[in-house]
Motif scaffolding. Sequence first.
Motif, PDB file in Angstrom:
ATOM      1  N   ASP A   1      55.732-173.454 -11.740  1.00 22.86           N
ATOM      2  CA  ASP A   1      57.156-172.836 -12.039  1.00 22.86           C
ATOM      3  C   ASP A   1      57.387-172.394 -13.542  1.00 22.86           C
ATOM      4  OD1 ASP A   1      57.161-172.112  -9.306  1.00 22.86           O
ATOM      5  OD2 ASP A   1      58.963-173.748  -9.117  1.00 22.86           O
ATOM      6  N   LEU A   2      56.907-173.719 -14.181  1.00 22.94           N
ATOM      7  CA  LEU A   2      57.288-173.892 -15.672  1.00 22.94           C
ATOM      8  C   LEU A   2      56.228-173.051 -16.542  1.00 22.94           C
ATOM      9  CD1 LEU A   2      58.257-177.590 -16.053  1.00 22.94           C
ATOM     10  CD2 LEU A   2      59.626-175.389 -16.338  1.00 22.94           C
TER      11      LEU A   2
ATOM     12  N   ARG B   1      55.196-163.506 -10.889  1.00 23.17           N
ATOM     13  CA  ARG B   1      54.299-164.793 -10.275  1.00 23.17           C
ATOM     14  C   ARG B   1      55.494-165.778  -9.805  1.00 23.17           C
ATOM     15  NH1 ARG B   1      49.662-165.347 -14.749  1.00 23.17           N
ATOM     16  NH2 ARG B   1      48.278-163.867 -13.963  1.00 23.17           N
ATOM     17  N   LEU B   2      56.381-165.700 -10.815  1.00 20.50           N
ATOM     18  CA  LEU B   2      57.587-166.833 -10.492  1.00 20.50           C
ATOM     19  C   LEU B   2      58.334-166.663  -9.156  1.00 20.50           C
ATOM     20  CD1 LEU B   2      58.891-169.404 -11.389  1.00 20.50           C
ATOM     21  CD2 LEU B   2      60.586-168.018 -12.649  1.00 20.50           C
ATOM     22  N   ALA B   3      58.154-165.434  -8.871  1.00 18.34           N
ATOM     23  CA  ALA B   3      59.360-164.918  -7.647  1.00 18.34           C
ATOM     24  C   ALA B   3      58.206-165.005  -6.218  1.00 18.34           C
ATOM     25  CB  ALA B   3      59.545-163.494  -7.771  1.00 18.34           C
ATOM     26  N   GLN B   4      56.971-165.149  -6.625  1.00 15.92           N
ATOM     27  CA  GLN B   4      56.149-165.476  -5.383  1.00 15.92           C
ATOM     28  C   GLN B   4      56.225-166.690  -4.608  1.00 15.92           C
ATOM     29  OE1 GLN B   4      52.196-164.282  -6.716  1.00 15.92           O
ATOM     30  NE2 GLN B   4      52.723-162.325  -7.087  1.00 15.92           N
TER      31      GLN B   4
END
Length: 105
Positions: free
Chosen positions: A77-78, A102-105
């Motif tokens: 996530d980071l 990508r973070l939302a996946q």
Amino acid sequence: GWTYYQTENWSEASRFFGDLARDFPNGELLVDAVFMQGECEMKRQLYKEALTRFRLAADLLETQPERLSQLDTQVVDLICLHGAQAAREVKDWSAAIRFADRLAQ
């Protein structure tokens, strides 16, 4: 590298993490080393360099998904969050959107 990072010696920490990534390209800590190098560059406000490192870390995870099991989900996530932030700083909006997606996946 952690000693340099914890004492806010970002330049030496970045060099150390870069050396680690270069010297052990197949090692379990490769993604961590690349990510931490990006973190150091963010601290130094070298956003273009940081973006390059976060892109590399994300690409490694995409092309070598077996590395995901070696990482804490928080690190993944980071990579995405800080990649989006670095992209914003250099006004690379398409990269910022890709990292956010990508973070939302």
